[in-house]
Design an enzyme around this catalytic site. Structure first.
Site, PDB file in Angstrom:
ATOM      1  N   GLY A   1       0.845  -1.189   0.000  1.00 44.14           N
ATOM      2  CA  GLY A   1       0.000   0.000   0.000  1.00 44.14           C
ATOM      3  C   GLY A   1       0.878   1.236   0.000  1.00 44.14           C
ATOM      4  O   GLY A   1       1.239   1.726   1.065  1.00 44.14           O
ATOM      5  N   THR A   2       1.225   1.725  -1.177  1.00 42.60           N
ATOM      6  CA  THR A   2       2.120   2.869  -1.283  1.00 42.60           C
ATOM      7  C   THR A   2       1.648   3.744  -2.429  1.00 42.60           C
ATOM      8  O   THR A   2       1.192   3.239  -3.453  1.00 42.60           O
ATOM      9  CB  THR A   2       3.565   2.414  -1.583  1.00 42.60           C
TER      10      THR A   2
END
Length: 516
Positions: free
Chosen positions: A337-338
């Site tokens: 999750g970036t």
């Protein structure tokens, strides 16, 4: 018409927030604060005020700074038996991946302290104004995009792990599913929280009501305390710098590893003249893959050092570099999750911000709509084992906001999501621009490869003979059937003589806007 600046990021609403600030006279740092706050609303898995990140800043007076507001390990680890810490499996369609969540997976978040530090040092507009686009997006809602809905479904076990999270992400049309593409996603608690935060400042989060809420949550199987939150500090660092083909490349320094590994790979390529091989040819791809393989090898060799920061700095030692250059010269083997956002303004300011929440721990800060991170449950961030991290220490990260300055004075800001893949994504975009002279759009969206754990992954789009030669050189390979967010999401902007360009990565529905 004169350009006011440029924005590239992962969502059109995020881009609109930065664009509005630039139009209102704000600088690149004002704009990126507005963009980040908005990304926490419209890209909720990829960015969160419960996570952390990095900003690489180039100021109009030519200062280069890295703001490290990444996650920090707790001061007092608990015994393993006391921890609320357990695995879930995320379904990526073609594969599944195990992540660990629960209260004990939460590291001290730095995002809130980070944006307020950036604002205090470099901002020009009131925080309440910069927060307004995020507040409105949360209060009035934004239609859930197909891409963001797919990410929700991948980590559904996390988003349904607690009642508070389940309520926030539950479809209003079908109670047994998460919010679907096209549905209006309203987050009134998030709107209220950001509004109060903008008014009261970072102390609300680190010493006030929110700090007590986080400590209370972690009192039952977690490890964060009021002391962890009150003691959190943003670290201001000098960027790692490497010269590559007469371009200066600035990136995230140790103790984070992504930038150091990119710098190491560029130092290998500096003596190869990869541009001597046609783009997409078998030899071009084999050289890239070999550099990736040797970078991994050097990384694990360096990890034998007792201090990780020292180990990463050792990667750029002249003697070690020369050893690996010889290996390349003599070798014939030919989800995280970036999110990232890049902003430039017409005054000469450049801001590149990469942020992450891991995948989220499953627990929300009460009455805020904000999910806390699971950085202590990230295998990539804990290569020595989940229970082996050092107390009270800044965690390392692969995130690497990067700035390139050409001999002609062209500035290029870029960064990527994608966990371990982001460093090879950035590396390939750099090579595409510097060595092959590709446009930003082509440099970002051409097919990529990635080497990790003795597996070479190959995106479609390369010539059949080049791909076949590559597969013969690397027995352990995987040929993907279509471009995929697995290979990162590089969002980039550039400026030369007042003319701006931008490109968003189509793998992650990237958006680029030139502000006039």
């Amino acid at each position: 018409m004169k350009h006011l600046g440029a924005v590239a990021c992962g969502h059109e609403v995020t881009a609109s927030a930065a664009e509005a600030v630039l139009r209102d006279g704000g600088n690149a740092f004002d704009a990126i604060i507005a963009a980040f706050l908005t990304s926490c609303v419209v890209e909720p898995v990829l960015a969160s005020l419960g996570g952390g990140g990095f900003l690489l800043a180039h100021t109009a007076d030519r200062r280069n700074l890295v703001y490290d507001f990444f996650a920090h390990t707790p001061m007092q680890p608990l015994a393993k038996a006391e921890l609320d810490f357990y695995p879930i499996h995320a379904d990526f369609g073609t594969t599944t991946q195990e992540f660990h969540i629960g209260r004990a997976s939460i590291a001290t978040p730095g995002a809130v302290k980070g944006i307020f530090s950036i604002h205090e040092d470099l901002g020009t507009m009131p925080m309440a104004v910069l927060a307004q686009p995020a507040i409105e997006a949360a209060r009035y809602g934004v239609k859930m995009s197909t891409f963001q809905a797919s990410i929700l479904n991948i980590i559904a076990p996390i988003l349904t792990a607690t009642e508070a999270s389940r309520r926030q992400y539950q479809s209003r049309q079908q109670s047994d599913s998460l919010i679907e593409s096209g549905e209006l996603f309203r987050q009134p608690q998030v709107a209220d929280f950001i509004e109060v935060l903008a008014s009261e400042g970072a102390d609300l989060f680190y010493r006030g009501e929110i700090a007590h809420s986080i400590a209370g949550l972690c009192a039952h199987g977690g490890q964060l305390t009021l002391q962890d939150l009150a003691g959190y500090r943003v670290e201001l660092r000098k960027p790692a710098s490497v010269d590559y083909q007469q371009h200066q490349v600035l990136t995230n320094p140790a103790p984070s590893c992504g930038g150091s590994l990119i710098a190491f790979a560029l130092s290998m390529l500096e003596h190869v003249n990869i541009a001597g091989y046609p783009f997409g040819s078998g030899r071009h791809l084999q050289v890239l893959a070999e550099v990736m393989r040797l970078t991994n090898e050097a990384r694990f060799e360096a990890q034998s050092a007792s201090c990780e920061a020292v180990a990463l700095q050792h990667l750029l030692d002249r003697e070690l570099l020369e050893t690996y250059r010889k290996k390349i010269a003599g070798n014939n083997r030919s989800l995280r999750g970036t999110t990232h956002m890049s902003v430039m303004d017409s005054r000469g300011n450049v801001a590149g911000l990469t942020a992450s929440n891991g995948e989220g721990c499953g627990h929300m800060i009460a009455d805020t709509g904000v999910m806390l991170n699971n950085m202590l449950g990230e295998e990539d961030l804990n290569p020595g084992g989940f229970y082996q991290w050092h107390a009270n220490e800044r965690m390392t990260s692969m995130m690497a906001p990067t700035l390139v300055i050409s001999p002609q004075g062209r500035k290029i800001s870029m960064g990527s999501g994608g966990s371990n893949r982001l460093r090879t994504a950035i590396l390939q975009v750099l090579v595409n621009i510097i060595d092959y002279g590709k446009s930003l759009h082509d440099a970002v969206n051409l097919p990529r490869i990635h080497f990790e754990q003795d597996l070479l992954s190959i995106e479609p789009g390369f010539a059949a003979d080049a791909q076949e030669a590559l597969c013969q050189s690397f027995d352990n390979h995987k040929c993907w059937q279509q471009q995929n967010l697995f290979f990162g999401g590089v969002h980039t902007v550039s400026e030369l003589n007042g003319v701006f360009e931008g490109a968003g990565d189509q793998r992650r529905c990237g958006v680029a806007v030139i502000v006039e």
